[in-house]
Design a protein around this motif. Structure first.
Motif, PDB file in Angstrom:
ATOM      1  N   ALA A   1       0.846  -1.198   0.000  1.00 21.09           N
ATOM      2  CA  ALA A   1       0.000   0.000   0.000  1.00 21.09           C
ATOM      3  C   ALA A   1       0.878   1.244   0.000  1.00 21.09           C
ATOM      4  O   ALA A   1       2.049   1.204   0.391  1.00 21.09           O
ATOM      5  N   ARG A   2       0.280   2.347  -0.445  1.00 20.78           N
ATOM      6  CA  ARG A   2       0.949   3.650  -0.434  1.00 20.78           C
ATOM      7  C   ARG A   2       0.029   4.644   0.261  1.00 20.78           C
ATOM      8  O   ARG A   2      -1.173   4.618   0.049  1.00 20.78           O
ATOM      9  N   LEU A   3       0.619   5.529   1.032  1.00 21.38           N
ATOM     10  CA  LEU A   3      -0.130   6.589   1.709  1.00 21.38           C
ATOM     11  C   LEU A   3       0.555   7.907   1.399  1.00 21.38           C
ATOM     12  O   LEU A   3       1.714   8.115   1.773  1.00 21.38           O
ATOM     13  N   VAL A   4      -0.148   8.777   0.684  1.00 19.09           N
ATOM     14  CA  VAL A   4       0.388  10.102   0.367  1.00 19.09           C
ATOM     15  C   VAL A   4      -0.118  11.043   1.451  1.00 19.09           C
ATOM     16  O   VAL A   4      -1.309  11.141   1.703  1.00 19.09           O
ATOM     17  N   LEU A   5       0.805  11.760   2.108  1.00 21.97           N
ATOM     18  CA  LEU A   5       0.459  12.569   3.265  1.00 21.97           C
ATOM     19  C   LEU A   5      -0.074  13.953   2.918  1.00 21.97           C
ATOM     20  O   LEU A   5      -0.518  14.667   3.795  1.00 21.97           O
ATOM     21  N   GLY A   6      -0.026  14.363   1.718  1.00 25.41           N
ATOM     22  CA  GLY A   6      -0.553  15.667   1.311  1.00 25.41           C
ATOM     23  C   GLY A   6      -0.332  15.874  -0.159  1.00 25.41           C
ATOM     24  O   GLY A   6       0.309  15.080  -0.839  1.00 25.41           O
ATOM     25  N   ARG A   7      -0.896  16.919  -0.679  1.00 19.83           N
ATOM     26  CA  ARG A   7      -0.720  17.240  -2.097  1.00 19.83           C
ATOM     27  C   ARG A   7       0.161  18.467  -2.229  1.00 19.83           C
ATOM     28  O   ARG A   7       0.067  19.398  -1.444  1.00 19.83           O
ATOM     29  N   SER A   8       1.016  18.468  -3.214  1.00 22.87           N
ATOM     30  CA  SER A   8       1.895  19.629  -3.414  1.00 22.87           C
ATOM     31  C   SER A   8       1.250  20.634  -4.342  1.00 22.87           C
ATOM     32  O   SER A   8       0.319  20.397  -5.008  1.00 22.87           O
TER      33      SER A   8
END
Length: 119
Positions: A112-119
């Motif tokens: 799994a992948r978890l992106v912590l925010g959007r740039s």
């Protein structure tokens, strides 16, 4: 006749008292046993779809190596081992924001992948 009813009632009360006492002893015994012999934690299932990791052939890459497609400049910030055998890898830098990747070293795959925010 009244003495017979009161004897039966007395016997029922004594019987229930004995059952209550035995039940209390059993409960204390179970609690003491569980405190003295803790169970091993069960593996935690990871929710989410499995993301297959590409294995590429190229210079310095051998068959069976796990190659994660990340932007240039990405570096590993930390690695944490989980009880279920997965590794939580925190990645930062590159063209993306910070992210967490769950890696299964035994299966050579990204779970799994978890992106912590959007740039």
């Amino acid at each position: 006749m009244e003495k017979q009813g009161s004897r039966a009632l007395l016997a029922a009360v004594i019987g229930m008292g004995i059952l209550l006492f035995i039940g209390s002893l059993a409960l204390v015994g179970v609690l003491v046993h569980r405190m003295m012999h803790p169970a091993a934690p069960h593996p935690v299932a990871v929710a989410g779809a499995t993301v297959p990791a590409p294995v590429m052939a190229g210079p310095g890459v051998q068959a069976g190596d796990l190659v994660v497609e990340e932007a240039p400049g990405t570096h590993v910030q930390s690695v944490t081992a989980r009880p279920d055998g997965l590794l939580a890898v925190v990645l930062s830098g590159g063209e993306s924001v910070d992210r967490v990747v769950l890696w299964d070293p035994a299966g050579h795959r990204i779970v799994a992948r978890l992106v912590l925010g959007r740039s």
